[in-house]
Write a protein that holds these residues in place. Structure first.
Motif, short mmCIF file in Angstrom:
data_model
loop_
_atom_site.label_atom_id
_atom_site.label_comp_id
_atom_site.label_asym_id
_atom_site.label_seq_id
_atom_site.Cartn_x
_atom_site.Cartn_y
_atom_site.Cartn_z
N LYS A 92 41.71 45.82 58.43
CA LYS A 92 42.52 47.03 58.88
C LYS A 92 42.03 48.26 58.55
CE LYS A 92 47.00 48.77 57.69
NZ LYS A 92 47.84 48.56 59.02
N LEU A 93 42.27 49.10 59.72
CA LEU A 93 41.64 50.44 59.43
C LEU A 93 41.97 51.26 58.07
CD1 LEU A 93 40.67 52.99 61.33
CD2 LEU A 93 43.00 53.53 61.66
N GLY A 94 41.04 51.57 57.55
CA GLY A 94 41.12 52.35 56.21
C GLY A 94 41.02 51.60 54.96
N SER A 95 40.67 50.23 55.20
CA SER A 95 40.34 49.31 54.25
C SER A 95 39.15 49.49 53.19
CB SER A 95 40.27 47.71 54.50
OG SER A 95 41.65 47.62 55.18
N THR A 96 39.09 49.36 51.92
CA THR A 96 38.10 49.45 51.13
C THR A 96 37.68 48.02 50.89
OG1 THR A 96 39.60 49.28 49.20
CG2 THR A 96 38.73 51.63 50.11
N MET A 97 36.68 47.78 50.01
CA MET A 97 36.24 46.54 49.40
C MET A 97 37.38 45.94 48.55
SD MET A 97 34.12 44.00 49.73
CE MET A 97 32.61 44.75 50.72
N ARG A 98 38.03 46.78 47.69
CA ARG A 98 38.90 46.16 46.96
C ARG A 98 39.97 45.42 47.63
NH1 ARG A 98 40.63 48.86 41.32
NH2 ARG A 98 38.54 47.92 41.20
N ARG A 99 40.60 46.25 49.06
CA ARG A 99 41.66 45.54 49.67
C ARG A 99 40.95 44.26 50.32
NH1 ARG A 99 45.49 48.72 53.58
NH2 ARG A 99 46.85 46.91 54.10
N VAL A 100 39.54 44.38 50.69
CA VAL A 100 38.94 43.06 51.14
C VAL A 100 39.08 42.02 50.09
CG1 VAL A 100 36.90 41.87 51.98
CG2 VAL A 100 37.72 44.17 52.96
N ARG A 101 38.84 42.33 48.78
CA ARG A 101 38.61 41.38 48.03
C ARG A 101 40.23 40.89 47.66
NH1 ARG A 101 37.12 43.70 41.74
NH2 ARG A 101 37.65 41.71 40.55
N TYR A 102 41.21 41.54 47.44
CA TYR A 102 42.37 41.31 47.05
C TYR A 102 43.51 40.79 48.06
CZ TYR A 102 41.34 42.93 42.27
OH TYR A 102 40.63 42.75 41.07
N ARG A 103 42.85 41.00 48.94
CA ARG A 103 43.99 40.91 50.24
C ARG A 103 43.52 39.94 51.16
NH1 ARG A 103 47.67 44.83 54.35
NH2 ARG A 103 48.51 43.04 55.50
N PHE A 104 42.19 40.64 52.10
CA PHE A 104 41.85 39.73 53.16
C PHE A 104 41.31 38.37 52.86
CE2 PHE A 104 41.62 44.28 55.12
CZ PHE A 104 43.02 44.15 55.45
N LEU A 105 40.59 38.25 51.78
CA LEU A 105 39.91 36.89 51.55
C LEU A 105 40.86 35.75 50.87
CD1 LEU A 105 36.76 38.26 49.53
CD2 LEU A 105 36.60 37.00 51.63
N GLU A 106 41.97 36.30 50.31
CA GLU A 106 43.20 35.76 50.21
C GLU A 106 43.99 35.10 51.49
OE1 GLU A 106 44.10 34.53 46.96
OE2 GLU A 106 42.37 35.70 46.38
N GLU A 107 43.57 35.74 52.48
CA GLU A 107 44.23 35.18 53.84
C GLU A 107 43.48 34.10 54.47
OE1 GLU A 107 45.00 38.55 56.25
OE2 GLU A 107 46.40 39.32 55.09
N VAL A 108 42.13 33.82 54.07
CA VAL A 108 41.46 32.95 54.66
C VAL A 108 41.70 31.56 54.24
CG1 VAL A 108 39.07 32.19 55.09
CG2 VAL A 108 39.30 34.66 55.07
N GLU A 109 41.88 30.59 55.14
CA GLU A 109 42.43 29.42 54.85
C GLU A 109 41.45 28.19 55.53
OE1 GLU A 109 46.19 28.81 56.34
OE2 GLU A 109 47.27 30.26 54.98
N GLY A 110 41.26 27.22 54.72
CA GLY A 110 40.56 26.09 55.20
C GLY A 110 38.95 26.45 55.02
N HIS A 111 38.11 25.50 55.42
CA HIS A 111 36.76 25.57 55.27
C HIS A 111 36.36 26.44 56.53
CE1 HIS A 111 32.71 24.27 55.57
NE2 HIS A 111 32.50 24.12 56.81
N VAL A 112 35.50 27.42 55.97
CA VAL A 112 34.54 28.30 57.09
C VAL A 112 32.97 28.00 57.19
CG1 VAL A 112 34.18 30.92 57.38
CG2 VAL A 112 36.42 30.02 56.51
N ASP A 113 32.48 28.02 58.48
CA ASP A 113 31.20 27.70 58.45
C ASP A 113 30.34 29.21 58.07
OD1 ASP A 113 31.12 25.03 59.56
OD2 ASP A 113 32.25 25.88 61.06
N VAL A 114 30.88 30.25 58.62
CA VAL A 114 30.27 31.52 58.48
C VAL A 114 31.34 32.67 58.41
CG1 VAL A 114 28.61 33.32 59.67
CG2 VAL A 114 28.42 30.89 60.18
N LEU A 115 31.08 33.24 57.21
CA LEU A 115 32.01 34.50 56.82
C LEU A 115 31.26 35.70 56.64
CD1 LEU A 115 34.94 34.23 54.24
CD2 LEU A 115 33.71 36.25 54.59
N PHE A 116 31.72 36.81 57.53
CA PHE A 116 31.15 38.09 57.75
C PHE A 116 31.99 39.04 56.75
CE2 PHE A 116 31.16 41.86 60.40
CZ PHE A 116 29.76 42.35 60.22
#
Length: 237
Positions: A92-116
């Motif tokens: 999302k526009l305007g996101s900090t690493m804290r938002r990535v840490r607490y929100r977006f990484l929580e949205e990732v489900e299942g096995h991931v080969d490569v995470l950017f």
């Protein structure tokens, strides 16, 4: 920082807030499947590529998600490996690493080969402390390593080179981005994680979108090249 310099910087920041009109996140699907351009694919399952982050991942600056960074990187992965790539973004526009840490990484489900993992500019613009950055990036990496086989971390973008910002503000942003990039590079190096520094990549005419703050389609193409070149794990996919 002396009071006069602080006052001048705050004044320039206020001017920049009125002057810069950020382009929105583009419309379009935030997931898809990319095939190698030669049309030849093996029988393996598609590589799962997930990107989490700020507006560089959300695609601000182009007219559709298809022109954004994640599918461009995916195309390079598909061509290099001969495998299909199933990509997805959480950003999302305007996101900090804290938002990535607490929100977006929580949205990732299942096995991931490569995470950017891509954020940083908004932490700088929000004047978050250097130790806050180290803490949030370290914690985000801890989470990301539990989600994916391979991880690549990206620096901030280049707000310090935006043609829309006043000179003194650009210099201050550059100083803070230099420190942030140094911290990020050290953390990734110590943990054996790929890191790509796009904050100091040479720019070119046509790099900026019309808002002077986000990459154009050509800018994203250039950034995709930078990210792909930093991936050391391709032979293991």
């Amino acid at each position: 920082m002396n009071p006069l310099k602080k006052t001048l910087l705050l004044t320039q920041a206020a001017i920049a807030t009125r002057r810069v009109h950020l382009l929105p996140e583009p419309e379009g699907e935030r997931s898809g499947i990319v095939t190698p351009r030669d049309g030849q694919t093996d029988s393996q399952e598609p590589i799962r590529f997930v990107a989490v982050g700020d507006s560089l991942v959300a695609g601000s600056g182009v007219s559709s998600q298809a022109e954004s960074l994640t599918p461009r990187i995916s195309s390079r992965l598909a061509d290099a490996t001969g495998r299909c790539v199933a990509w997805q973004t959480h950003a999302k526009l305007g996101s900090t690493m804290r938002r990535v840490r607490y929100r977006f990484l929580e949205e990732v489900e299942g096995h991931v080969d490569v995470l950017f993992l891509c954020a940083g500019s908004n932490d700088i613009l929000a004047r978050r402390g250097r130790q806050d950055w180290v803490d949030d990036l370290t914690a985000a990496i801890d989470i990301a390593e539990g989600l994916a086989d391979h991880l690549i971390v990206c620096s901030s973008g280049q707000p310090h080179n935006s043609p829309k910002l006043p000179g003194m503000l650009r210099k201050e942003l550059a100083k803070r981005i230099n420190a942030q990039t140094e911290d990020s590079s050290r953390i990734c190096r110590d943990r054996g994680i790929d890191f790509v520094d796009v904050a100091h990549a040479p720019l070119f005419d046509g790099f900026w979108a019309s808002d002077g703050f986000h990459p154009s389609a050509a800018g994203y193409e250039f950034a995709a090249d930078q990210v792909f070149a930093a991936m050391s794990f391709l032979e293991r996919l």
